[in-house]
Scaffold this motif. Structure first.
Motif, mmCIF file in Angstrom:
data_model
loop_
_atom_site.group_PDB
_atom_site.id
_atom_site.type_symbol
_atom_site.label_atom_id
_atom_site.label_comp_id
_atom_site.label_asym_id
_atom_site.label_seq_id
_atom_site.Cartn_x
_atom_site.Cartn_y
_atom_site.Cartn_z
ATOM 1 N N PHE A 147 0.826 -1.199 0.000
ATOM 2 C CA PHE A 147 0.000 0.000 0.000
ATOM 3 C C PHE A 147 0.866 1.258 0.000
ATOM 4 O O PHE A 147 0.589 2.221 -0.722
ATOM 5 C CB PHE A 147 -0.932 0.041 1.217
ATOM 6 N N GLY A 148 1.945 1.259 0.785
ATOM 7 C CA GLY A 148 2.816 2.429 0.821
ATOM 8 C C GLY A 148 3.402 2.756 -0.539
ATOM 9 O O GLY A 148 3.499 3.925 -0.915
ATOM 10 N N ILE A 149 3.783 1.729 -1.289
ATOM 11 C CA ILE A 149 4.353 1.939 -2.622
ATOM 12 C C ILE A 149 3.317 2.539 -3.561
ATOM 13 O O ILE A 149 3.589 3.499 -4.293
ATOM 14 C CB ILE A 149 4.882 0.604 -3.184
ATOM 15 N N VAL A 150 2.098 1.974 -3.543
ATOM 16 C CA VAL A 150 1.058 2.444 -4.458
ATOM 17 C C VAL A 150 0.595 3.843 -4.082
ATOM 18 O O VAL A 150 0.410 4.707 -4.951
ATOM 19 C CB VAL A 150 -0.124 1.460 -4.473
ATOM 20 N N ASP A 151 0.426 4.103 -2.792
ATOM 21 C CA ASP A 151 -0.042 5.431 -2.399
ATOM 22 C C ASP A 151 1.030 6.489 -2.635
ATOM 23 O O ASP A 151 0.718 7.630 -2.964
ATOM 24 C CB ASP A 151 -0.473 5.439 -0.932
ATOM 25 N N ALA A 152 2.310 6.110 -2.489
ATOM 26 C CA ALA A 152 3.379 7.054 -2.805
ATOM 27 C C ALA A 152 3.350 7.410 -4.284
ATOM 28 O O ALA A 152 3.569 8.573 -4.661
ATOM 29 C CB ALA A 152 4.727 6.456 -2.423
ATOM 30 N N ALA A 153 3.059 6.428 -5.131
ATOM 31 C CA ALA A 153 2.938 6.704 -6.569
ATOM 32 C C ALA A 153 1.762 7.637 -6.835
ATOM 33 O O ALA A 153 1.861 8.559 -7.656
ATOM 34 C CB ALA A 153 2.768 5.391 -7.337
ATOM 35 N N ARG A 154 0.644 7.395 -6.137
ATOM 36 C CA ARG A 154 -0.521 8.274 -6.299
ATOM 37 C C ARG A 154 -0.159 9.709 -5.928
ATOM 38 O O ARG A 154 -0.509 10.665 -6.632
ATOM 39 C CB ARG A 154 -1.672 7.776 -5.417
ATOM 40 N N ARG A 155 0.568 9.880 -4.831
ATOM 41 C CA ARG A 155 0.939 11.233 -4.397
ATOM 42 C C ARG A 155 1.923 11.884 -5.364
ATOM 43 O O ARG A 155 1.856 13.089 -5.607
ATOM 44 C CB ARG A 155 1.518 11.174 -2.983
ATOM 45 N N ARG A 156 2.856 11.094 -5.919
ATOM 46 C CA ARG A 156 3.788 11.665 -6.893
ATOM 47 C C ARG A 156 3.044 12.217 -8.097
ATOM 48 O O ARG A 156 3.376 13.296 -8.608
ATOM 49 C CB ARG A 156 4.804 10.614 -7.346
ATOM 50 N N VAL A 157 2.067 11.462 -8.566
ATOM 51 C CA VAL A 157 1.305 11.926 -9.728
ATOM 52 C C VAL A 157 0.504 13.172 -9.376
ATOM 53 O O VAL A 157 0.486 14.151 -10.132
ATOM 54 C CB VAL A 157 0.377 10.806 -10.247
ATOM 55 N N ALA A 158 -0.164 13.167 -8.223
ATOM 56 C CA ALA A 158 -0.997 14.308 -7.844
ATOM 57 C C ALA A 158 -0.178 15.573 -7.650
ATOM 58 O O ALA A 158 -0.651 16.681 -7.933
ATOM 59 C CB ALA A 158 -1.779 13.978 -6.571
#
Length: 227
Positions: A147-158
C-alpha cells in the motif's frame, strides 16, 4: 517466461535503438563470413536479446507491455510470496485528450509511467495494461509496504507540476490493490488478484478518484489523500 534477464531488461530503461540491433546483426554476419562462429553467435545472441526486449515493451511509454504482463500472469510463477498487484487508471484522461489533444495525452502517459516506476521493490515492475491503465507488480512485500508503494505513486502523480506541460493541466490516478500471502493449500493466483484489483479500482473511482482501494482481512479500506 523471463527469469534472470528481468533485472537487465528493467535497467535498460526501454527498448534499445533499432540501429544497435542491426549493428549486432551486421557484425555477426561479418564474423560468420570469416568462420568465427563463436563471435558470430555472441552478436546474434545480443541481437536476439535486444529484439526480445523491444517485443516486451510498450512502444509509447517504454514500460513493460501487456504481452510481458500476460507472461507473468499465466506463465510459471517464480516470484516468492507474498505478492501485491495494483491496477491503476488515470482519472478523467479522456478530457485531457479532448481538451489538450492526443499529443499532450501521450506525453502525460509517458510521464505517469515514469512516476509509477519509481521506488518499486527489486523484482517489481510497471506494465501498461491498455489505454490509460497500468499494473504494478509488487512481489516480496507485505500488505502495508505494498500500500505504501502504491499510495506514494498516487501522491507523486498528484503533486507533479503538470501545468509546466500545459497550463491548467492537472492529473491524478486511482488504484485498486490486491495483496495475497498464501498458505500451503492456497497458492498464489496472479490472475485472480488482477480481477480483485480491477473491482477495487472501481471502488476507488466511485469514492471520488485520486484514491487507493484495498481489502484487508475483513473489510475494504479506502485510503484517501490528505493534501
Amino acid at each position: 517466461m523471463v527469469a534472470e534477464g528481468d533485472g537487465a531488461l528493467r535497467r535498460s530503461g526501454g527498448p534499445q535503438p533499432p540501429d544497435l540491433l542491426r549493428l549486432h546483426e551486421a557484425i555477426a554476419g561479418l564474423f560468420a563470413t570469416q568462420g568465427d562462429w563463436r563471435r558470430a553467435y555472441q552478436h546474434l545472441r545480443s541481437a536476439l536479446e535486444i529484439a526480445r526486449d523491444g517485443s516486451l515493451r510498450d512502444a509509447l511509454t517504454s514500460s513493460y507491455n501487456r504481452r510481458y504482463l500476460d507472461e507473468r500472469l499465466y506463465g510459471p510463477f517464480t516470484d516468492r510470496p507474498p505478492l501485491g498487484i495494483a491496477l491503476i487508471d488515470l482519472d478523467r484522461f479522456k478530457s485531457v485528450n479532448d481538451t489538450y489533444g492526443h499529443l499532450v495525452g501521450d506525453r502525460v502517459l509517458c510521464r505517469v509511467a515514469d512516476l509509477l516506476q519509481e521506488e518499486l521493490p527489486p523484482e517489481g515492475f510497471c506494465a501498461r495494461y491498455g489505454g490509460e491503465e497500468f499494473v504494478l507488480w509488487l512481489p516480496g512485500v507485505d500488505a502495508a509496504a505494498a500500500f505504501g508503494i502504491v499510495d506514494a505513486a498516487r501522491r507523486r502523480v498528484a503533486r507533479h507540476p503538470w501545468s509546466e506541460l500545459q497550463p491548467g493541466l492537472r492529473m491524478t490516478i486511482s488504484a485498486g490493490l490486491a495483496h495475497e500471502t498464501p498458505g500451503p493449500e492456497t497458492p498464489l493466483s496472479p490472475e485472480r488478484q488482477l480481477r480483485s484489483a480491477d473491482a477495487l479500482l472501481y471502488a476507488a473511482k466511485r469514492a471520488g478518484r485520486n484514491k487507493v482501494a484495498y481489502r484487508d482481512a475483513q473489510t475494504m479500506q479506502l485510503i484517501t489523500h490528505s493534501e
